[in-house]
Every structure is written in structure tokens, then in C-alpha cells.
Design a protein around this motif. Structure first.
Motif, mmCIF file in Angstrom:
data_model
loop_
_atom_site.group_PDB
_atom_site.id
_atom_site.type_symbol
_atom_site.label_atom_id
_atom_site.label_comp_id
_atom_site.label_asym_id
_atom_site.label_seq_id
_atom_site.Cartn_x
_atom_site.Cartn_y
_atom_site.Cartn_z
ATOM 1 N N PHE A 257 0.734 -1.319 -0.342
ATOM 2 C CA PHE A 257 -0.009 -0.101 -0.094
ATOM 3 C C PHE A 257 0.792 1.402 -0.447
ATOM 4 O O PHE A 257 0.597 2.268 0.108
ATOM 5 N N ILE A 258 2.066 1.405 0.011
ATOM 6 C CA ILE A 258 3.040 2.238 0.390
ATOM 7 C C ILE A 258 3.165 2.800 -1.163
ATOM 8 O O ILE A 258 2.978 2.201 -2.240
ATOM 9 N N ASP A 259 3.734 4.334 -1.487
ATOM 10 C CA ASP A 259 3.818 4.633 -2.916
ATOM 11 C C ASP A 259 5.479 3.948 -2.839
ATOM 12 O O ASP A 259 6.286 4.645 -2.316
ATOM 13 N N TRP A 260 5.856 3.514 -4.304
ATOM 14 C CA TRP A 260 7.333 3.284 -3.729
ATOM 15 C C TRP A 260 8.110 3.478 -4.421
ATOM 16 O O TRP A 260 7.714 5.142 -5.283
ATOM 17 N N PRO A 261 8.743 4.889 -3.827
ATOM 18 C CA PRO A 261 9.862 5.358 -4.321
ATOM 19 C C PRO A 261 10.867 5.622 -5.484
ATOM 20 O O PRO A 261 11.025 6.315 -6.544
#
Length: 70
Positions: A56-60
């Protein structure tokens, strides 16, 4: 001292850990996060939390390429 079963157990344990950590390290490093987070896959329940966080995170890595995160 110890029996030969202890040595076999340690070898099996190290092989098991390597088969879990190595792929997790590679996957996590491809997301743009530190690959050492793959070591968390060895800790029960923490590995499930890690999976949910990755989902669910925005991947760097996607932010750097300008690719939209779906």
C-alpha cells in the motif's frame, strides 16, 4: 557436547533463512527501499506487516521514474 543432529539442524535453518531472505531482499530493493528490510521476513507477524506495507505504500522507485502507482 552436541549430537550431529544439531549441526544438521543449523545447516537446514541457515538454508531456510537464505531461501526466505534473499528473494525478499531483492524484491524490496527493487521497490527503492533498503534491501535489508528483507531480514524482517524472518520475524513472525512482522513479515505479514511488511507485506501489507509494501502493498500500500508509494514505492520510491516509481516516484523516481515518474510512473504512476496504481
Amino acid at each position: 557436547m552436541g549430537s550431529s543432529f544439531e549441526g544438521i539442524f543449523i545447516v537446514v535453518l541457515v538454508l531456510y533463512a537464505a531461501t526466505i531472505v534473499f528473494p525478499c531482499w531483492r524484491i524490496i530493493s527493487r521497490t527503492g527501499l533498503p534491501g535489508a528490510l528483507g531480514l524482517l521476513a524472518l520475524i513472525p507477524l512482522v513479515n505479514l506487516i511488511l507485506l501489507w506495507v509494501l502493498a500500500f505504500i508509494d514505492w520510491p522507485a516509481l516516484k523516481k521514474t515518474g510512473t504512476a502507482n496504481v
